[in-house]
Design a protein around this motif. Sequence first.
Motif, PDB file in Angstrom:
ATOM      1  N   GLN A 189      -6.619   2.191  -0.705  1.00  0.00           N
ATOM      2  CA  GLN A 189      -5.936   2.899   0.369  1.00  0.00           C
ATOM      3  C   GLN A 189      -6.934   3.480   1.357  1.00  0.00           C
ATOM      4  O   GLN A 189      -7.916   4.085   0.981  1.00  0.00           O
ATOM      5  CB  GLN A 189      -5.081   4.026  -0.206  1.00  0.00           C
TER       6      GLN A 189
ATOM      7  N   LYS B  88       0.840  -1.186   0.000  1.00  0.00           N
ATOM      8  CA  LYS B  88       0.000   0.000   0.000  1.00  0.00           C
ATOM      9  C   LYS B  88       0.878   1.240   0.000  1.00  0.00           C
ATOM     10  O   LYS B  88       1.836   1.341   0.755  1.00  0.00           O
ATOM     11  CB  LYS B  88      -0.910  -0.002   1.224  1.00  0.00           C
TER      12      LYS B  88
ATOM     13  N   ASP C 155       3.259   4.521  -1.808  1.00  0.00           N
ATOM     14  CA  ASP C 155       4.554   4.633  -2.488  1.00  0.00           C
ATOM     15  C   ASP C 155       5.620   5.033  -1.476  1.00  0.00           C
ATOM     16  O   ASP C 155       5.375   5.868  -0.595  1.00  0.00           O
ATOM     17  CB  ASP C 155       4.491   5.691  -3.593  1.00  0.00           C
TER      18      ASP C 155
ATOM     19  N   GLU D  16       3.181   1.527  -5.360  1.00  0.00           N
ATOM     20  CA  GLU D  16       2.254   0.535  -4.810  1.00  0.00           C
ATOM     21  C   GLU D  16       2.049  -0.615  -5.786  1.00  0.00           C
ATOM     22  O   GLU D  16       1.869  -0.403  -6.983  1.00  0.00           O
ATOM     23  CB  GLU D  16       0.909   1.195  -4.516  1.00  0.00           C
TER      24      GLU D  16
ATOM     25  N   ASP E 201      -0.170   0.450  -9.420  1.00  0.00           N
ATOM     26  CA  ASP E 201      -0.389   1.424  -8.356  1.00  0.00           C
ATOM     27  C   ASP E 201      -1.684   2.192  -8.566  1.00  0.00           C
ATOM     28  O   ASP E 201      -2.333   2.618  -7.614  1.00  0.00           O
ATOM     29  CB  ASP E 201       0.805   2.381  -8.245  1.00  0.00           C
TER      30      ASP E 201
ATOM     31  N   CYS F 155       1.752   3.912   4.437  1.00  0.00           N
ATOM     32  CA  CYS F 155       2.168   2.900   3.472  1.00  0.00           C
ATOM     33  C   CYS F 155       2.429   1.596   4.219  1.00  0.00           C
ATOM     34  O   CYS F 155       2.724   1.598   5.421  1.00  0.00           O
ATOM     35  CB  CYS F 155       3.438   3.320   2.731  1.00  0.00           C
TER      36      CYS F 155
END
Length: 737
Positions: free
Chosen positions: A673, A570, A572, A629, A666, A679
């Motif tokens: 998210q 999850k 970047d 991601e 991603d 993350c």
Amino acid sequence: MVQKYQSPVRVYKHPFELVMAAYERRFPTCHLIPMFVASDVVEEETSEDGSTNRVERRCALDVDAPRLLKRIAGVDYVYFIQKNTLDRKERTLHIESHNETFSNRVIISETCCYSAHPENDDWTCFEQNASLDIKSFFGFESTVEKIAMKQYASSIKKGKEIIEFYLKELEDEGITHVPRWTPPLLPVSLPKQTSLLSSSTALPKQAAVPAVSIPLATDAMDITFQDVQQDSGTLQADSLSEILPGSSEDKLDADYIKRYLGDLTPLQESCLIRLRKWLQETHKGKIPKDQHILRFLRARDFNMDKAREILCQSLTWRKQHQVDYLLETWSSPQVLQDYYTGGWHHHDRDGRPLYVLRLGQMDTKGLVRALGEESLLRHVLSINEEGLRRCEENTKVFGRPISCWTCLVDLEGLNMRHLWRPGVKALLRIIEVVEANYPETLGRLLILRAPRVFPVLWTLVSPFIDENTRKKFLIYAGNDYQGPGGLVDYIDKEIIPDFLAGECMCEVPEGGLVPKSMYRTAEELDNEGVRLWTETIYQSASVFKGAPHELLIEIIDASSVITWDFDMCKGDVVFNIFHSKRTPQPPRKDPLAPHGIASPVGNNVQLIDKSWTLGQDYSMVESSLTCREGESVQGSHITRWPGFYILQWKFHNMPACSATNLPRVDDVLATLQVSSHKCKVMFYTEVLGSEDFRMACWDVQSLGSMTSLESSHSGFSQLSAATTASSQSQSSSLISR
């Protein structure tokens, strides 16, 4: 939104020159395509040696649209420009077409190619792709898009029939061979032929207004797949993945789709090919099998975005828990072999593998107490993996696509003890896992001899079962299964199990109560080793804005090798590697993440003191690497000095993404998210001696380099959708999306 179409390779078992003769008969108009009103040759040019011919046509289409829409648009016909380039020497015909009408509102483009079959000179291949982009259309954008897609799909379906019709017409006229082009013996000077609007069928008079949608459908379909059935001997039967080069030359034949995947509509074929192509273009290595991709598409009614999302999640799960190797590594405990009342039993009338489960005779409480949920879950997953293997086997045996199995559940003996809460909890968990990772594998569920307590169990479990799956349930009470419309409609009489008054001996264990002496405590189950869900060889960590996660590795000998393998579950991050001669302070856990959200205990550690200065107290030994991601990153670093090395995952502020027609992973997982400031990374690290590293690596470029590393012990071998090698001054890392 841009709509795209790609089709499989269509193969005509006729020479290229004969197919071209049939193709030319479609002009200037074709009675087999009612919407194709007329066409005029705008320009034609032939090379001096006669090998190349270029023709530009203006084609009129009578689109089947509501009269009101035509009146609003102010047109009766839609005009397209088609440019054909015939290369007789190379035996190819390239076709490009685009709309002329309403080109400022609607953009339609289509490319097609006829070519000689690469493996058989006497056959011809046809490929096709198209795109539709409706920018604006008087407020009727959605309507125009539906009309366009419907008519285009209809035209595609007729494509092969039209060519075959004219091939038959040529045969009836005695034309079964057209000689190939040969260079002229003597220099021949052919004048360039240029003609403007010189076709035999005049176009209807109409003002030059731009157009509504639908390109001229030329033929069947385009592709991006590989005919993988020929390579089945080199693949592991129990794996969902196969090793393919992932090049753009991988093609899938339309006949292969029909033989191994089933009858699909043109748009369904396009979804399959586009999703497969997306995996090929973003991944170098192992990719899911066509059948596996198709199951996820069917589970989401061929919605590519939704199918891509759940497929990515499932591949991550398979990779994390090494499910691809489950049949090789999992051995059922003796208690399961004795008391688990389920097993495979021949096949049903449709050729589907048949699994028999005597649930009423199973001591679910005893199995959970003796084995724990994890072992039961592993066993059920191994059953599903075996089912996939049997489907592939039966596809070859019966000569038709078989992608799912039939399950026969006998509930005789089901009572209140089966409603034991931990047992029901385990059942619900298993259902949830199977639903998420094995969609569209259950073809039919036959529930026999359902007792009075069954509605209670059904009320508990049915909310966790997908609606499409519930439609496949057939429930029989008492002995109803023995009459018309019962078991014999789905299973041959000769293989009905003996315990259901059949003639076939069934080797499924009879079950019974698991002895309490075999029960184990929770502590014993927890200490049994690696568990499927709660413990793996990988660790997980959270990365917050302003709170990176850092991992300390102490190196005694220079030239040791630090290897890493991590997934971005999850968000970047920016991945850094630092070296310090100073001993970092004991791990500092971030007590409070941004916005007052407490960090989970144990999965966010910070080592670099804020008073440290980069370049003095510690130094960066590799260039920073941005990890998106959904990516998997594998790499290594050969240490130059002893001391302390710190691996750091730092929150990355990603700029707003521009719109793309083909999203990356991603983008696909962005909707998952929960917080934009958190993350999650799943990682595994190991320190190797230099000798061990040389044996494991594919390539060691130079001292201090970072290079891709994949050994036979790596747990990250199945998932990835893209491989990008990023070579910097001191680094080169393998990234898989």
